[in-house]
Design an enzyme around this catalytic site. Structure first.
Site, PDB file in Angstrom:
ATOM      1  CG  ASP A  75      16.000  95.393  74.498  1.00 27.57           C
ATOM      2  OD1 ASP A  75      15.784  96.430  73.842  1.00 27.57           O
ATOM      3  OD2 ASP A  75      15.485  94.292  74.233  1.00 27.57           O
ATOM      4  CE1 TYR A 103      21.146  91.211  69.873  1.00 28.14           C
ATOM      5  CE2 TYR A 103      20.766  90.524  67.606  1.00 28.14           C
ATOM      6  CZ  TYR A 103      20.904  91.523  68.549  1.00 28.14           C
ATOM      7  OH  TYR A 103      20.809  92.838  68.171  1.00 28.14           O
ATOM      8  NE  ARG A 210      12.792  93.602  73.743  1.00 27.36           N
ATOM      9  CZ  ARG A 210      12.070  94.728  73.682  1.00 27.36           C
ATOM     10  NH1 ARG A 210      10.959  94.831  74.396  1.00 27.36           N
ATOM     11  NH2 ARG A 210      12.444  95.725  72.911  1.00 27.36           N
TER      12      ARG A 210
END
Length: 279
Positions: A75, A103, A210
């Site tokens: 992103d 992540y 997300r």
């Protein structure tokens, strides 16, 4: 004069030939802000400029003169490892798309956004004071293993050849993609300082952090969005050891960090098809 011209042109031709002969994978650092495509274009421009290539029409010329691609979109608001394939290395990128990734994500409780991250507009606010560290740790257990996940509306997924995020920005009506199977290898809560919390995630291809944070917010009877996201590992490439910072986007540094295409017999031993790389 002819001799002078040949002296000046030959080194440039040689530099471009060396660049075009590079085949393999390496990783660059993507900072917050630009898209993954923007980063790739900047990298192409830097390498071709070093090789002495003028770009009156940069996008067209760069595509023609240097074969390059990336192994999985980050992103625009995210940072971290972006794996790049150059030359025949672009044929190896499919393994990056499906392989393991790590992540670090900072979530914020109490606010949900339309993009599920800090770039979007707040669409819902709920109380979060009741949420405890134990609540989050307990709910995280339900997101480990083989799970079903609905991708975000704002994503690189496509409808009729166009990205959903682009269609939404144009004001088009977009329906959510159906839930799909994804894999989460490890998921842990590293810090909890309401309204913020930090997660470490190791997952397979097609996973959206997300969506995880959005679903986690709902699971603890509140809402949440991603405030910050960093990809720390993709395949064998790590943020600390393997990523080239922008000031090192040179042929010399690329060659130092390059993972070359394996020889055909090595590729077959590793389960790859002969067409995965051409040497």
């Amino acid at each position: 004069m002819a001799g002078g011209m040949s002296t000046s042109v030959a080194p440039l031709t040689s530099s471009l030939s060396k660049l075009q002969a590079v085949n393999g994978l390496f990783a660059v650092y993507k900072k917050q802000g630009p898209t993954s495509a923007d980063v790739l274009n900047s990298l192409k421009e830097a390498l071709l400029k070093e090789a002495g290539v003028a770009n009156p029409n940069p996008k067209k010329r760069k595509k023609q003169m240097l074969k390059i691609g990336h192994g999985g979109t980050l992103d625009s608001a995210a940072s971290g490892v972006l794996v790049v394939g150059v030359g025949d290395g672009t044929k190896m990128l499919s393994s990056m798309l499906s392989g393991s990734k790590k992540y670090t994500a900072v979530g914020e409780l109490g606010k949900a956004t339309d993009t599920l991250d800090a770039t979007g507009a707040v669409v819902l606010e709920k109380e979060f004071e009741h949420v405890t560290k134990l609540d989050i740790e307990e709910k995280l257990k339900h997101f480990v293993g083989d799970i079903m996940q609905v991708p975000p509306l704002y994503s690189a997924l496509k409808k009729d050849g166009q990205r959903l995020s682009v269609l939404l920005k144009k004001g088009c009506k977009v329906e959510a993609k159906p839930a799909r199977a994804v894999k989460v290898y490890n998921l842990s809560l590293q810090e909890f300082s309401p309204p913020h919390f930090t997660l470490h995630i190791e997952c397979g291809g097609g996973f959206y952090v997300r969506s995880l944070v959005d679903e986690l917010g709902k699971a603890v009877s509140s809402c949440a969005h991603v405030k910050e996201l960093i990809r720390t590992k993709q395949g064998q490439f790590t943020l600390e050891d393997d990523t080239l910072q922008e000031e090192h986007w040179t042929l010399e540094h690329v060659l130092r960090s390059l993972h070359p295409c394996p020889e055909p017999e090595d590729a077959l031993e590793n389960g790859a098809k002969p067409s995965d790389c051409n040497t």
